[in-house]
Design an enzyme around this catalytic site. Structure first.
Site, PDB file in Angstrom:
ATOM      1  N   CYS A  42       0.876  -1.174   0.000  1.00 61.99           N
ATOM      2  CA  CYS A  42       0.000   0.000   0.000  1.00 61.99           C
ATOM      3  C   CYS A  42       0.915   1.226   0.000  1.00 61.99           C
ATOM      4  O   CYS A  42       1.534   1.532   1.030  1.00 61.99           O
ATOM      5  CB  CYS A  42      -0.920   0.019   1.227  1.00 61.99           C
ATOM      6  SG  CYS A  42      -1.964   1.497   1.296  1.00 61.99           S
ATOM      7  N   ARG A  89      -9.069  -3.170  -5.121  1.00 57.17           N
ATOM      8  CA  ARG A  89      -9.419  -4.492  -4.586  1.00 57.17           C
ATOM      9  C   ARG A  89      -9.699  -4.337  -3.096  1.00 57.17           C
ATOM     10  O   ARG A  89      -8.899  -3.745  -2.373  1.00 57.17           O
ATOM     11  CB  ARG A  89      -8.238  -5.435  -4.790  1.00 57.17           C
ATOM     12  CG  ARG A  89      -8.406  -6.813  -4.181  1.00 57.17           C
ATOM     13  CD  ARG A  89      -7.210  -7.704  -4.367  1.00 57.17           C
ATOM     14  NE  ARG A  89      -6.031  -7.239  -3.654  1.00 57.17           N
ATOM     15  CZ  ARG A  89      -4.939  -8.001  -3.488  1.00 57.17           C
ATOM     16  NH1 ARG A  89      -4.876  -9.220  -3.994  1.00 57.17           N
ATOM     17  NH2 ARG A  89      -3.889  -7.517  -2.843  1.00 57.17           N
ATOM     18  N   CYS A 128      -4.513   5.792  -5.145  1.00 55.47           N
ATOM     19  CA  CYS A 128      -3.948   4.460  -4.904  1.00 55.47           C
ATOM     20  C   CYS A 128      -2.482   4.511  -5.332  1.00 55.47           C
ATOM     21  O   CYS A 128      -2.187   4.657  -6.522  1.00 55.47           O
ATOM     22  CB  CYS A 128      -4.708   3.406  -5.693  1.00 55.47           C
ATOM     23  SG  CYS A 128      -4.052   1.735  -5.493  1.00 55.47           S
TER      24      CYS A 128
HETATM   25  N1  API Z   1      -6.384  -2.282  -2.281  1.00 53.77           N
HETATM   26  C1  API Z   1      -4.993  -2.678  -2.476  1.00 53.77           C
HETATM   27  C2  API Z   1      -4.132  -2.296  -1.258  1.00 53.77           C
HETATM   28  C3  API Z   1      -4.007  -0.791  -1.062  1.00 53.77           C
HETATM   29  C4  API Z   1      -3.397  -0.111  -2.226  1.00 53.77           C
HETATM   30  C5  API Z   1      -3.496   1.407  -2.240  1.00 53.77           C
HETATM   31  N2  API Z   1      -4.325   2.032  -1.269  1.00 53.77           N
HETATM   32  C6  API Z   1      -2.137   2.039  -2.291  1.00 53.77           C
HETATM   33  O1  API Z   1      -1.957   3.188  -1.866  1.00 53.77           O
HETATM   34  O2  API Z   1      -1.220   1.374  -2.857  1.00 53.77           O
HETATM   35  C7  API Z   1      -4.913  -4.180  -2.658  1.00 53.77           C
HETATM   36  O3  API Z   1      -5.694  -4.916  -2.044  1.00 53.77           O
HETATM   37  O4  API Z   1      -4.008  -4.626  -3.387  1.00 53.77           O
END
Ligand code: API
EC number: 5.1.1.7
Length: 296
Positions: A78, A224, A232
């Site tokens: 993340c 996801r 993200c």
């Molecule tokens: N939802 C993503 C995780 C958080 C990614 C995002 N919030 C970031 O800043 O990279 C997953 O399950 O792969």
């Protein structure tokens, strides 16, 4: 009673991505998916991701991070949340520990990341190397070239939404490059269809990207396990890598997301650097009644 009752947390965001930071170092406590969902459901502690800081596992690292999405699922990476953890471990009065020249090495189930301060409210994360082989994304079928894969997506009639690029930054990403403004796509409707597509055995984060210049990209993301978010970080990294592989840009770009802008560079040594802001909204403690009825 949950061992999380009455524990202190930080409420933050990274370019609009809602982050809660919880420090469990020095304890054997591990957050369950049900506890993560309960925390996300509360207005005071709602998050896109919960970043839990644990004692270091690998010698030479500063901490181990577990990353939970709104639905309680865990992720290996993340980007926005890692910047927030960097702030917490360098600046928060209760969580900070002395750090070599303001830099930290953190470990997740996907590997090591390094975070360092740029300015008071901006941090750079070395997100490590992208994973580009079909079985590293992972994909359910052996695509020799993940720069473009072909999906059968019955309920979606726009052919451009059938051939994404696939990249992992420690978590799976599918990136659809479009000519039109990404805001013209109903990501709230198509995101969940694509997230759960059988080609993605671990599901996937879904991005719609418009390359608007040699080093500028407009990005919208369905995450996801979290849905539509304002930013993200790993999607921004994956999109720059995918665009560079397709020769649409060089190796660096500014990525414009609804919540803010992230600067991404895919370095010649194959590491991907992400620089962006962090914001501290406040702090709180988890009310015991949050976890009432959970069998923990
Ligand atoms: N939802 C993503 C995780 C958080 C990614 C995002 N919030 C970031 O800043 O990279 C997953 O399950 O792969």
């Amino acid at each position: 009673m949950s061992p999380l009752a009455d524990r202190r947390f930080l409420k933050m965001h990274g370019a609009g991505n809602a982050i809660v930071v919880l420090d469990l170092r020095g304890t054997p406590v591990r957050v369950t998916p049900a506890e993560a969902r309960a925390i996300a459901a509360d207005a005071h502690s709602r998050f896109d991701q919960l970043m839990v800081i644990h004692d270091p596992v690998t010698p030479g690292t500063d901490a181990f991070m577990r990353i939970y999405n709104t639905d309680g699922s865990e992720s290996g990476a993340c980007g926005n949340g890692t910047r927030c953890v960097g702030y917490a471990l360098l600046d928060d009065p209760a969580m900070a520990r002395p750090a070599e020249n303001g830099a930290l090495t953190l470990e997740t189930k996907a590997g090591l990341v390094a975070v360092k301060r740029v300015t008071e409210r901006s941090f750079t994360v070395d997100m490590g190397q992208p994973r580009l082989r079909w079985d590293e994304i992972p994909l359910a079928e052996p695509f020799p070239d993940t720069r473009r894969i072909e999906l059968q997506v019955g309920p979606i009639d726009d052919p451009i939404l059938h051939s994404p690029a696939a990249v992992s930054m420690g978590n799976p990403h599918a990136i659809f490059f479009v000519e039109r403004d990404p805001d013209g796509y109903d990501l709230g409707r198509i995101g969940p269809l694509l997230e759960a597509h059988p080609i993605f055995p671990e599901r996937a984060n879904i991005s719609i990207a418009q390359v608007s210049g040699r080093d500028t990209i407009k990005l919208r993301v369905w995450e996801r396990g979290a849905g539509l978010t304002l930013a993200c970080g790993t999607a921004a990294c994956a999109t720059v890598v995918a665009a560079a592989r397709l020769r649409m840009i060089g190796r660096a770009a500014r990525v414009a997301l609804p919540g803010g802008e992230l600067s991404i560079e895919w370095r010649a040594d194959d590491h991907v650097l992400m620089t962006g802001p962090v914001f501290l909204e406040g702090e709180g403690t988890f009310a015991p009644e949050l976890f009432a009825g959970l069998d923990v």
